[in-house]
Design a protein around this motif. Structure first.
Motif, mmCIF file in Angstrom:
data_model
loop_
_atom_site.group_PDB
_atom_site.id
_atom_site.type_symbol
_atom_site.label_atom_id
_atom_site.label_comp_id
_atom_site.label_asym_id
_atom_site.label_seq_id
_atom_site.Cartn_x
_atom_site.Cartn_y
_atom_site.Cartn_z
ATOM 1 N N VAL A 1 -4.121 6.855 16.091
ATOM 2 C CA VAL A 1 -4.937 7.000 17.306
ATOM 3 C C VAL A 1 -4.028 7.109 18.530
ATOM 4 O O VAL A 1 -4.246 6.450 19.539
ATOM 5 C CB VAL A 1 -5.931 5.825 17.468
ATOM 6 N N ASP B 1 -5.195 7.043 22.178
ATOM 7 C CA ASP B 1 -5.917 5.826 22.578
ATOM 8 C C ASP B 1 -5.214 4.547 22.157
ATOM 9 O O ASP B 1 -5.810 3.476 22.156
ATOM 10 C CB ASP B 1 -7.326 5.842 21.971
ATOM 11 N N ARG B 2 -3.951 4.630 21.792
ATOM 12 C CA ARG B 2 -3.239 3.493 21.215
ATOM 13 C C ARG B 2 -3.224 2.265 22.110
ATOM 14 O O ARG B 2 -3.339 1.150 21.627
ATOM 15 C CB ARG B 2 -1.827 3.883 20.803
ATOM 16 N N GLN C 1 -5.450 1.346 24.266
ATOM 17 C CA GLN C 1 -6.771 0.723 24.304
ATOM 18 C C GLN C 1 -7.087 0.037 22.979
ATOM 19 O O GLN C 1 -7.716 -1.018 22.959
ATOM 20 C CB GLN C 1 -7.866 1.762 24.610
ATOM 21 N N LYS C 2 -6.652 0.621 21.877
ATOM 22 C CA LYS C 2 -6.934 0.070 20.544
ATOM 23 C C LYS C 2 -6.074 -1.142 20.228
ATOM 24 O O LYS C 2 -6.471 -2.019 19.476
ATOM 25 C CB LYS C 2 -6.719 1.133 19.457
#
Length: 148
Positions: A64, A67-68, A70-71
């Motif tokens: 991801v 979006d890393r 946020q994840k």
């Protein structure tokens, strides 16, 4: 090996790189995605043979990437402004290498022209570690992994 005039990483400082040039410095080794611990006595960072749960351990790529942050709030977004302060980057990391005034190694994809030389040279964690998806957080410190 690429002609020297095409080697933007030789001609430019890290701050002068375009976003695409910055991203291309990553060799996709996956080492920065490993869990680590700091030795309280020596201060040395030891990597653990467990990757971030977001890393595909075969391709050594984040599943991801866009979006890393946020994840996984522990994921650090590298930038020219913070690269010198991030002590857990492996010695082989291109960002660290250039920030320290060293040259990229022969196996780096920008030098070799082949994205697989990082794996062929056994620099990457490809198929050498387990995914954080399969390890309970309490068990992380029990597995050490020394990277050359």
């Amino acid at each position: 090996m690429k002609q020297r005039e095409n080697q933007f990483w030789v001609k430019k400082s890290l701050k002068e790189l375009t976003a695409a040039e910055w991203e291309s410095l990553c060799d996709k080794c996956g080492r920065c995605c490993l869990h680590s611990v700091r030795n309280g006595k020596t201060g040395k960072i030891q990597f653990i043979a467990v990757s971030c749960r977001l890393l595909d351990i075969h391709t050594c790529r984040c599943t991801v990437y866009a979006d890393r942050n946020q994840k996984d709030p522990n994921c650090i977004k590298l930038s020219p402004a913070n690269i010198a302060q991030i002590k857990r980057l492996p010695y082989t990391c291109a960002y660290r290498t250039l920030a320290e005034g060293r040259q990229l190694e022969w196996w780096h994809p920008l030098v070799s022209g082949d994205p697989n030389t990082v794996h062929k040279a056994e620099i990457s964690v490809q198929d050498k570690v387990v995914s954080g998806l399969h390890v309970h957080p309490d068990d992380l410190a029990s597995v050490e992994f020394e990277l050359n």
